[in-house]
Design a protein around this motif. Structure first.
Motif, mmCIF file in Angstrom:
data_model
loop_
_atom_site.group_PDB
_atom_site.id
_atom_site.type_symbol
_atom_site.label_atom_id
_atom_site.label_comp_id
_atom_site.label_asym_id
_atom_site.label_seq_id
_atom_site.Cartn_x
_atom_site.Cartn_y
_atom_site.Cartn_z
ATOM 1 N N HIS A 140 -1.570 5.842 -3.598
ATOM 2 C CA HIS A 140 -0.893 4.562 -3.380
ATOM 3 C C HIS A 140 -0.169 4.136 -4.656
ATOM 4 O O HIS A 140 -0.686 4.316 -5.763
ATOM 5 C CB HIS A 140 -1.902 3.485 -2.967
ATOM 6 C CG HIS A 140 -1.269 2.269 -2.371
ATOM 7 N ND1 HIS A 140 -0.740 1.251 -3.137
ATOM 8 C CD2 HIS A 140 -1.058 1.913 -1.079
ATOM 9 C CE1 HIS A 140 -0.245 0.317 -2.349
ATOM 10 N NE2 HIS A 140 -0.422 0.692 -1.091
ATOM 11 N N PRO A 141 1.046 3.562 -4.533
ATOM 12 C CA PRO A 141 1.797 3.163 -5.737
ATOM 13 C C PRO A 141 1.111 2.075 -6.558
ATOM 14 O O PRO A 141 1.466 1.862 -7.714
ATOM 15 C CB PRO A 141 3.141 2.672 -5.174
ATOM 16 C CG PRO A 141 2.898 2.412 -3.724
ATOM 17 C CD PRO A 141 1.837 3.366 -3.299
ATOM 18 N N ARG A 142 0.131 1.378 -5.953
ATOM 19 C CA ARG A 142 -0.637 0.382 -6.703
ATOM 20 C C ARG A 142 -2.087 0.851 -6.802
ATOM 21 O O ARG A 142 -2.942 0.433 -6.021
ATOM 22 C CB ARG A 142 -0.570 -0.982 -6.018
ATOM 23 C CG ARG A 142 0.827 -1.584 -5.991
ATOM 24 C CD ARG A 142 0.806 -2.950 -5.327
ATOM 25 N NE ARG A 142 2.122 -3.555 -5.284
ATOM 26 C CZ ARG A 142 2.390 -4.726 -4.706
ATOM 27 N NH1 ARG A 142 1.400 -5.397 -4.108
ATOM 28 N NH2 ARG A 142 3.613 -5.211 -4.700
ATOM 29 N N PRO A 143 -2.387 1.729 -7.737
ATOM 30 C CA PRO A 143 -3.746 2.268 -7.847
ATOM 31 C C PRO A 143 -4.702 1.226 -8.404
ATOM 32 O O PRO A 143 -4.276 0.231 -9.009
ATOM 33 C CB PRO A 143 -3.574 3.437 -8.821
ATOM 34 C CG PRO A 143 -2.415 3.038 -9.673
ATOM 35 C CD PRO A 143 -1.488 2.275 -8.766
ATOM 36 N N PRO A 144 -6.002 1.425 -8.225
ATOM 37 C CA PRO A 144 -6.973 0.494 -8.810
ATOM 38 C C PRO A 144 -6.893 0.534 -10.332
ATOM 39 O O PRO A 144 -6.525 1.552 -10.933
ATOM 40 C CB PRO A 144 -8.317 1.023 -8.299
ATOM 41 C CG PRO A 144 -8.065 2.458 -7.966
ATOM 42 C CD PRO A 144 -6.649 2.523 -7.495
ATOM 43 N N ALA A 145 -7.255 -0.589 -10.961
ATOM 44 C CA ALA A 145 -7.174 -0.679 -12.424
ATOM 45 C C ALA A 145 -8.110 0.312 -13.094
ATOM 46 O O ALA A 145 -7.822 0.829 -14.177
ATOM 47 C CB ALA A 145 -7.493 -2.101 -12.872
ATOM 48 N N SER A 146 -9.246 0.591 -12.456
ATOM 49 C CA SER A 146 -10.189 1.557 -13.019
ATOM 50 C C SER A 146 -10.934 2.237 -11.886
ATOM 51 O O SER A 146 -11.046 1.693 -10.779
ATOM 52 C CB SER A 146 -11.184 0.867 -13.959
ATOM 53 O OG SER A 146 -11.968 -0.075 -13.247
ATOM 54 N N VAL A 147 -11.429 3.441 -12.152
ATOM 55 C CA VAL A 147 -12.217 4.184 -11.172
ATOM 56 C C VAL A 147 -13.474 4.686 -11.865
ATOM 57 O O VAL A 147 -13.477 4.915 -13.079
ATOM 58 C CB VAL A 147 -11.424 5.374 -10.583
ATOM 59 C CG1 VAL A 147 -10.242 4.886 -9.766
ATOM 60 C CG2 VAL A 147 -10.963 6.323 -11.674
ATOM 61 N N PRO A 148 -14.564 4.841 -11.120
ATOM 62 C CA PRO A 148 -15.802 5.321 -11.743
ATOM 63 C C PRO A 148 -15.649 6.742 -12.270
ATOM 64 O O PRO A 148 -14.904 7.549 -11.716
ATOM 65 C CB PRO A 148 -16.824 5.248 -10.605
ATOM 66 C CG PRO A 148 -16.014 5.264 -9.356
ATOM 67 C CD PRO A 148 -14.735 4.579 -9.679
ATOM 68 N N SER A 149 -16.365 7.019 -13.344
ATOM 69 C CA SER A 149 -16.291 8.331 -13.975
ATOM 70 C C SER A 149 -17.557 9.128 -13.695
ATOM 71 O O SER A 149 -18.656 8.568 -13.612
ATOM 72 C CB SER A 149 -16.106 8.169 -15.485
ATOM 73 O OG SER A 149 -16.086 9.425 -16.127
ATOM 74 N N HIS A 150 -17.394 10.425 -13.529
ATOM 75 C CA HIS A 150 -18.521 11.320 -13.288
ATOM 76 C C HIS A 150 -18.104 12.704 -13.773
ATOM 77 O O HIS A 150 -16.943 13.098 -13.616
ATOM 78 C CB HIS A 150 -18.867 11.351 -11.790
ATOM 79 C CG HIS A 150 -20.140 12.067 -11.471
ATOM 80 N ND1 HIS A 150 -20.212 13.443 -11.367
ATOM 81 C CD2 HIS A 150 -21.394 11.601 -11.233
ATOM 82 C CE1 HIS A 150 -21.458 13.801 -11.079
ATOM 83 N NE2 HIS A 150 -22.191 12.708 -10.985
#
Length: 610
Positions: free
Chosen positions: A130-140
């Motif tokens: 999506h052109p508006r991605p979330p500000a942050s995503v969980p890391s693993h």
């Protein structure tokens, strides 16, 4: 650039953004697009010599992403975590590849992968396009979520099997021959990633151009069974993961005739094929169109699948009609005229939705003037629901209504949808259903269901009791017929029993019930009523009180709130409309029975987790 492979792509929505990201990979990568196997379905399977990755593509506007729980979207919806989905598919693909290793690896390499099967993993990735991605995503360290091409590319290039082992001592390596053999095993073909057309043939169409629709053969030729010694799971004659036409299409003779009459009428009547998920709506539509095109060679077929709105989306200034006009302008041969091409070029330059629709109608009139038929197929129409906040989508089916009424266009329209489509407010407001020949799909007749079961009889040697058992458990539901028979075939490949009897069918079904990975197959039977609290509560209650196979329960025997007739009537209607249960008249009182016995059997041990 990486090498791309796929099949049946004309029938599937492909996330073009993620596809474009993957074109940046170097040439030692192989990318399998929209890969479907016996019990797995992945958006992109990416192979390199030292690793395999499953990429789940989502064109979602995500507010919060989680590794092990539902995702929250910007519009407030909560959807099943695609990370969990990707992990489940990774396990299935890995198990399949280990099972089939001798068919695409050399003997020595196959032995290495078997010895190190605990180190052999398919790495899960979720790509948010999506052109508006979330500000942050969980890391693993192992489960990855990416929102841009650069980070995805770096991960694919760096991550590998045996990462803690010095390079000179690593043993898990796929050579080029193994990857090429895997292409052959899955019957894939090289494709051009910009068009999804076969790379071996000149590209005759831009992305989205109509695919040629083959005419159905009047006579069926029974498939010849491979030798018993060489047969594997990939030889399964049962297909439940994509649409079927031609020799693979069975039954629905009454529905085919209804649609044929509507298409050949003068003026033609628009057709709406409605039914639940996986009841064969798209297959019936494509088969009907194929037969019509076979008799009317000058037809142009335009297609749009509304799942594309969420897979890749359209630009803000683009209407669905612009996509359809681009397909019409790319029809090969004499069907293409200067006026049609001119209309498309003008639409390309216009950002006004009203202009694009006017130009589409202009192109349709030009086709009609030249005695060319145009068939419009709109698939998965209910998926427009969440886009109705935008004016261009809210008014789209009002525009379709005007096309239906304009006899001068000669347009033949076929739509496929779930029953909820005609309940959407803009659709109800214009009473669109009044214009359509409605074809509702339910269970197959036994005369159509039995040939599907018999497709594997050359190997499985079903006895009569086993066939009847399959029909009973599946309720002759088209998807479940193919799915259960495929799982039976899969077990037979491993065990090679002389014949499949009722006990073998029951054992296979018991495995399905216990397999957490099969939950989606059951979910599709009741997903349409899950959000209806009253109907879903009643469904769970029915599963609890109906304890015998094929048994019924009298409505008068239901306890609690269901003793109130009005409450029961309101809750029962969605279950009946969605073909989950049926109501039978008996002397004492109306009685309720599950249409698909498999769902009742599965729900009973899973009531707590539903």
């Amino acid at each position: 650039m990486a090498k791309f492979f796929g099949s049946y792509l004309e029938r599937k929505p492909v996330d073009r953004t993620v596809l474009r990201w993957l074109t940046q990979l170097p040439d030692d990568f192989y990318v399998f697009v929209e890969l479907q196997g016996g019990d797995f379905q992945v958006d992109f399977l990416v192979l390199k010599p030292t690793g395999i990755f499953n990429i789940e593509a989502k064109n979602w506007q995500v507010r919060r992403a989680h590794l092990d729980s539902d995702w929250e979207l910007a519009d407030g919806r909560q959807l099943h975590s695609p990370v969990i989905q990707a992990r489940e598919q990774c396990d299935r693909v890995a198990n399949y590849l280990l099972l089939q290793r001798d068919r695409f690896m050399s003997r020595d390499l196959a032995d290495v992968f078997l010895d190190k099967k605990n180190d052999f993993k398919i790495f899960p990735i979720v790509a948010i396009s999506h052109p508006r991605p979330p500000a942050s995503v969980p890391s693993h360290p192992y489960f990855k979520i990416f929102v841009d091409a650069d980070h995805l590319k770096k991960h694919l290039e760096r991550f590998s099997w045996e990462v803690d082992t010095p390079a000179e001592h690593r043993q898990l390596k796929l050579d080029k021959k193994a990857m090429t053999e895997l292409v052959e095993l899955w019957k894939l073909q090289r494709i051009d990633p910009t068009t999804l057309a076969p790379a071996a043939a000149p590209s005759q169409a831009q992305a989205g151009a109509p695919s040629p629709v083959p005419a159905a053969e009047p006579q069926r030729t029974p498939a010849k069974a491979p030798s018993a010694t060489g047969i594997t799971v990939t030889d399964s004659p049962y297909q439940y993961t994509y649409t079927v036409t031609g020799d693979a299409f069975y039954g629905r003779s009454r529905e085919l005739e209804l649609i044929r009459r509507a298409l050949v009428a003068d003026p033609p009547r628009p057709v709406a094929i409605q039914g639940l998920q996986r009841t064969g709506k798209s297959s019936l539509a494509l088969e009907s169109i194929a037969r019509h095109v076979g008799e009317n060679k000058s037809s142009a077929v335009l297609k749009f699948d509304f799942r594309r709105l969420w897979q890749e989306g359209l630009k803000q200034d683009e209407d669905v009609t612009k996509e359809l006009l681009s397909q019409l302008s790319d029809v090969p041969g004499e069907a293409k005229t200067g006026k049609v091409l001119g209309a498309y070029r003008e639409a390309e330059a216009s950002g006004a939705i009203i202009d694009q629709r006017r130009l589409f109608m202009q192109a349709l009139r030009e086709n009609r003037r030249r005695s060319k038929q145009t068939i419009l197929f709109l698939d998965e129409c209910q998926d427009i629901a969440d886009a109705l906040v935008e004016a261009k989508y809210k008014t789209f089916f009002s525009f379709i209504e005007s096309l239906c009424k304009d006899e001068a266009l000669g347009l033949r329209i076929v739509v496929a949808c779930r029953p909820t489509f005609f309940e959407l407010q803009p659709i109800k407001h214009i009473n669109l259903g009044r214009l359509f020949e409605i074809v509702t799909l339910g269970p197959l007749e036994e005369s159509a269901a039995m040939p599907i079961v018999n497709r594997g009889d050359a190997w499985l040697h079903f006895d009569d009791a086993s066939k009847q058992r399959i029909l009973f458990l599946t309720g002759r539901h088209p998807f479940w017929l193919q799915f259960l028979c495929h799982r039976i075939f899969e077990r037979w490949v491993l065990g090679r029993v002389p014949k499949v009897d009722r006990a073998f069918v029951d054992e296979t079904f018991a495995h399905i019930i216990k397999d957490p990975g099969c939950r989606p197959q059951f979910y599709l039977l009741y997903q349409e009523v899950e959000k209806d609290e009253s109907a879903f509560t009643l469904l769970r209650h029915l599963a609890e009180v109906i304890k015998g196979e094929g048994a019924t329960v009298l409505t008068s025997a239901l306890s609690g709130p269901w003793q109130d007739k009005q409450t029961l009537r309101v809750a029962l209607k969605p279950l009946v409309d969605n073909q989950i249960v049926t109501v039978e008249d008996v002397p004492q009182a109306p009685a309720v029975r599950f249409r698909v016995e498999a769902l009742r059997r599965w729900m009973r041990p899973n009531l707590i987790t539903l």
